[in-house]
Design a protein around this motif. Structure first.
Motif, PDB file in Angstrom:
ATOM      1  N   UNK A  78       5.939 -17.936 -27.390  1.00 47.56           N
ATOM      2  CA  UNK A  78       6.244 -18.953 -26.385  1.00 47.56           C
ATOM      3  C   UNK A  78       6.081 -18.361 -24.994  1.00 47.56           C
ATOM      4  N   UNK A  79       5.441 -19.077 -24.101  1.00 46.71           N
ATOM      5  CA  UNK A  79       5.249 -18.591 -22.739  1.00 46.71           C
ATOM      6  C   UNK A  79       4.859 -19.727 -21.810  1.00 46.71           C
ATOM      7  N   UNK A  80       4.435 -19.376 -20.607  1.00 46.35           N
ATOM      8  CA  UNK A  80       4.111 -20.360 -19.577  1.00 46.35           C
ATOM      9  C   UNK A  80       2.670 -20.213 -19.122  1.00 46.35           C
ATOM     10  N   UNK A  81       1.991 -21.361 -18.944  1.00 46.22           N
ATOM     11  CA  UNK A  81       0.631 -21.413 -18.438  1.00 46.22           C
ATOM     12  C   UNK A  81       0.593 -22.214 -17.138  1.00 46.22           C
ATOM     13  N   UNK A  82      -0.306 -21.828 -16.240  1.00 47.04           N
ATOM     14  CA  UNK A  82      -0.546 -22.597 -15.026  1.00 47.04           C
ATOM     15  C   UNK A  82      -1.152 -23.935 -15.442  1.00 47.04           C
ATOM     16  N   UNK A  83      -0.465 -25.038 -15.121  1.00 41.84           N
ATOM     17  CA  UNK A  83      -0.853 -26.350 -15.631  1.00 41.84           C
ATOM     18  C   UNK A  83      -2.286 -26.717 -15.275  1.00 41.84           C
ATOM     19  N   UNK A  84      -2.732 -26.326 -14.084  1.00 41.90           N
ATOM     20  CA  UNK A  84      -4.088 -26.673 -13.648  1.00 41.90           C
ATOM     21  C   UNK A  84      -5.155 -26.019 -14.521  1.00 41.90           C
ATOM     22  N   UNK A  85      -4.768 -25.001 -15.306  1.00 38.34           N
ATOM     23  CA  UNK A  85      -5.727 -24.315 -16.184  1.00 38.34           C
ATOM     24  C   UNK A  85      -5.752 -24.905 -17.588  1.00 38.34           C
ATOM     25  N   UNK A  86      -5.058 -26.025 -17.804  1.00 37.32           N
ATOM     26  CA  UNK A  86      -5.006 -26.642 -19.127  1.00 37.32           C
ATOM     27  C   UNK A  86      -5.532 -28.073 -19.070  1.00 37.32           C
ATOM     28  N   UNK A  87      -5.847 -28.610 -20.249  1.00 36.21           N
ATOM     29  CA  UNK A  87      -6.266 -30.002 -20.355  1.00 36.21           C
ATOM     30  C   UNK A  87      -5.678 -30.600 -21.628  1.00 36.21           C
ATOM     31  N   UNK A  88      -5.402 -31.894 -21.613  1.00 35.65           N
ATOM     32  CA  UNK A  88      -4.842 -32.550 -22.797  1.00 35.65           C
ATOM     33  C   UNK A  88      -5.818 -32.441 -23.966  1.00 35.65           C
ATOM     34  N   UNK A 102      -6.537 -24.515 -23.186  1.00 41.46           N
ATOM     35  CA  UNK A 102      -6.850 -23.831 -21.936  1.00 41.46           C
ATOM     36  C   UNK A 102      -8.312 -24.088 -21.602  1.00 41.46           C
ATOM     37  N   UNK A 103      -8.561 -24.610 -20.392  1.00 43.92           N
ATOM     38  CA  UNK A 103      -9.946 -24.901 -20.016  1.00 43.92           C
ATOM     39  C   UNK A 103     -10.428 -24.061 -18.847  1.00 43.92           C
ATOM     40  N   UNK A 104      -9.625 -23.086 -18.406  1.00 38.47           N
ATOM     41  CA  UNK A 104     -10.050 -22.211 -17.315  1.00 38.47           C
ATOM     42  C   UNK A 104     -11.162 -21.287 -17.800  1.00 38.47           C
ATOM     43  N   UNK A 105     -12.231 -21.194 -17.036  1.00 35.52           N
ATOM     44  CA  UNK A 105     -13.343 -20.316 -17.400  1.00 35.52           C
ATOM     45  C   UNK A 105     -12.855 -18.878 -17.505  1.00 35.52           C
ATOM     46  N   UNK A 106     -13.100 -18.263 -18.637  1.00 37.90           N
ATOM     47  CA  UNK A 106     -12.661 -16.882 -18.835  1.00 37.90           C
ATOM     48  C   UNK A 106     -11.245 -16.760 -19.337  1.00 37.90           C
ATOM     49  N   UNK A 107     -10.533 -17.892 -19.507  1.00 39.10           N
ATOM     50  CA  UNK A 107      -9.165 -17.851 -20.021  1.00 39.10           C
ATOM     51  C   UNK A 107      -8.124 -17.869 -18.922  1.00 39.10           C
ATOM     52  N   UNK A 108      -6.865 -17.674 -19.306  1.00 40.63           N
ATOM     53  CA  UNK A 108      -5.743 -17.741 -18.362  1.00 40.63           C
ATOM     54  C   UNK A 108      -4.628 -16.833 -18.854  1.00 40.63           C
ATOM     55  N   UNK A 109      -3.803 -16.330 -17.921  1.00 41.99           N
ATOM     56  CA  UNK A 109      -2.662 -15.484 -18.283  1.00 41.99           C
ATOM     57  C   UNK A 109      -1.537 -16.321 -18.892  1.00 41.99           C
ATOM     58  N   UNK A 110      -0.929 -15.815 -19.951  1.00 37.47           N
ATOM     59  CA  UNK A 110       0.296 -16.376 -20.513  1.00 37.47           C
ATOM     60  C   UNK A 110       1.441 -15.549 -19.964  1.00 37.47           C
ATOM     61  N   UNK A 111       2.440 -16.209 -19.379  1.00 32.52           N
ATOM     62  CA  UNK A 111       3.522 -15.499 -18.698  1.00 32.52           C
ATOM     63  C   UNK A 111       4.871 -15.794 -19.344  1.00 32.52           C
ATOM     64  N   UNK A 112       5.806 -14.865 -19.149  1.00 35.89           N
ATOM     65  CA  UNK A 112       7.127 -15.000 -19.742  1.00 35.89           C
ATOM     66  C   UNK A 112       7.951 -16.072 -19.042  1.00 35.89           C
ATOM     67  N   UNK A 113       7.658 -16.372 -17.794  1.00 35.84           N
ATOM     68  CA  UNK A 113       8.287 -17.438 -17.027  1.00 35.84           C
ATOM     69  C   UNK A 113       7.317 -17.824 -15.926  1.00 35.84           C
ATOM     70  N   UNK A 114       7.512 -18.956 -15.238  1.00 36.61           N
ATOM     71  CA  UNK A 114       6.614 -19.296 -14.142  1.00 36.61           C
ATOM     72  C   UNK A 114       6.507 -18.147 -13.140  1.00 36.61           C
ATOM     73  N   UNK A 115       5.287 -17.693 -12.872  1.00 31.16           N
ATOM     74  CA  UNK A 115       5.032 -16.580 -11.972  1.00 31.16           C
ATOM     75  C   UNK A 115       5.671 -15.289 -12.476  1.00 31.16           C
TER      76      UNK A 115
END
Length: 361
Positions: free
Chosen positions: A74-84, A94-107
């Protein structure tokens, strides 16, 4: 690399900091283990990589299958990097080119790098962030030898962990948190966005994609940050300098004080004022993990100073907060700020105080 799911489509942390891990089915938890190396979370045993998990995570596995252990992260993703995305019972990908960081909490601390196209279940949203969950498999030989041989005792629950349990009560409106995987405070996972580092030797070719065109040749040994892996290839990030006159196309004005300068000389610029271009992400309230700001003080979470893409905490007064109510996530603004701290206690995130908003909003 895009993950082909079903159908093709730096910080030093408190001891209580944790990422959720669930057991599959109704099985009893095994002894907690700690990742001895960067480890892929796989869709199925021996399958494609969903997330490259950082070294140092402590996980509680559930089912086993041959040489693989099942965990749910379980973690947090930047919403703008995802799509329904409703495929296979999930909610988003995740639709960000090259992927996105999964974080333990926002930021928060980076738990791993999510592959482009990976599917997740959505748990909740907070500001510009979405909490997600995904079950996968890790290789048994990726955990520390001592943990495989004899197991490790779980650390006592801290105050913040108990707070998580309270949030998961039936009357709280928030789903129960899973058993916790912990980040070793001494591991690279405790430093923001710098999970693994290395050095490129002279003559190394940097290529746009695995087996793709060459972008540059390394002229001298260079420090790099390691990211996602693809077969024998690894994605790298290298920071350096070029003459502004060599930059073609539209040029963004470089501020007099940059985040890179703050990292290089953290005490030199405290108290200095500067004009920054920022990208607004969310409104937040300071907590005990950010002692550089008064507890409960309002601040904006932003990216910048642009064109840099790191995070910035912008302290605002009540009047300024009211003035900026019309800001939406990803809106950009020009602001005059005063540097209050080059970083927080646990993150390499500058803290600035808003003086005024410019006309460039």
């Amino acid at each position: 690399m895009v993950v082909p799911e079903s159908s093709p489509p730096l910080r030093r942390l408190p001891a209580s900091f944790c990422v959720g891990v669930l057991l599959a089915g109704n099985l009893v938890a095994q002894t907690p283990v700690r990742l001895a190396q960067e480890t892929p979370l796989l869709r199925e045993p021996g399958g494609v990589t969903l997330v490259s998990l950082v070294r140092g995570l402590r996980l509680t596995p559930g089912r086993t299958s041959g040489n693989f252990l099942e965990v749910t992260v379980t973690g947090w993703l930047f919403t703008a990097s995802t799509t329904a995305n409703r495929r296979d019972g999930f909610d988003l990908s995740v639709d960000a080119t090259g992927g996105e960081n999964l974080r333990a909490e926002p930021n928060g601390a980076v738990l791993g790098k999510v592959a482009e196209g990976a599917l997740f279940a959505r748990l909740r949203r907070s500001g510009g962030w979405t909490q997600v969950r995904r079950t996968g498999w890790i290789a048994r030989n990726a955990v520390e030898e001592r943990a495989r041989a004899s197991g490790q005792a779980r650390a006592p629950r801290s105050d913040s962990a108990r707070k998580d349990s309270v949030q998961g009560r039936p009357d709280s409106g928030i789903a129960s948190r899973p058993p916790a995987a912990r980040i070793d405070p001494g591991s690279p996972a405790a430093r923001q966005d710098s999970a693994l580092r290395g050095t490129l030797k002279t003559g190394t070719l940097i290529q746009r994609t695995p087996d793709g065109e060459t972008l540059a040749t390394v002229a001298s040994p260079s420090l790099i940050i390691l990211g996602a892996r693809d077969r024998e290839w690894v994605r790298v990030a290298l920071e350096g300098w070029v003459r502004q006159s060599e930059v073609q196309g539209a040029v963004t004005t470089i501020p007099a004080i940059t985040a890179a300068m703050l990292r290089e000389q953290p005490d030199r610029y405290v108290g200095r004022s500067v004009d920054w271009r920022l990208q607004f992400l969310a409104r937040q309230v300071a907590d005990e993990l950010r002692p550089e700001m008064p507890l409960g003080h309002a601040y904006l979470l932003a990216r910048g100073p642009l064109p840099e893409t790191g995070f910035v905490y912008v302290m605002v007064t009540k009047a300024q907060s009211d003035q900026l109510q019309g800001l939406k996530p990803l809106d950009e603004l020009t602001a005059t700020v005063t540097v209050r701290a080059a970083r927080t206690r646990y993150l390499a995130t500058p803290v600035v105080e808003l003086i005024r908003v410019g006309s460039g909003r």
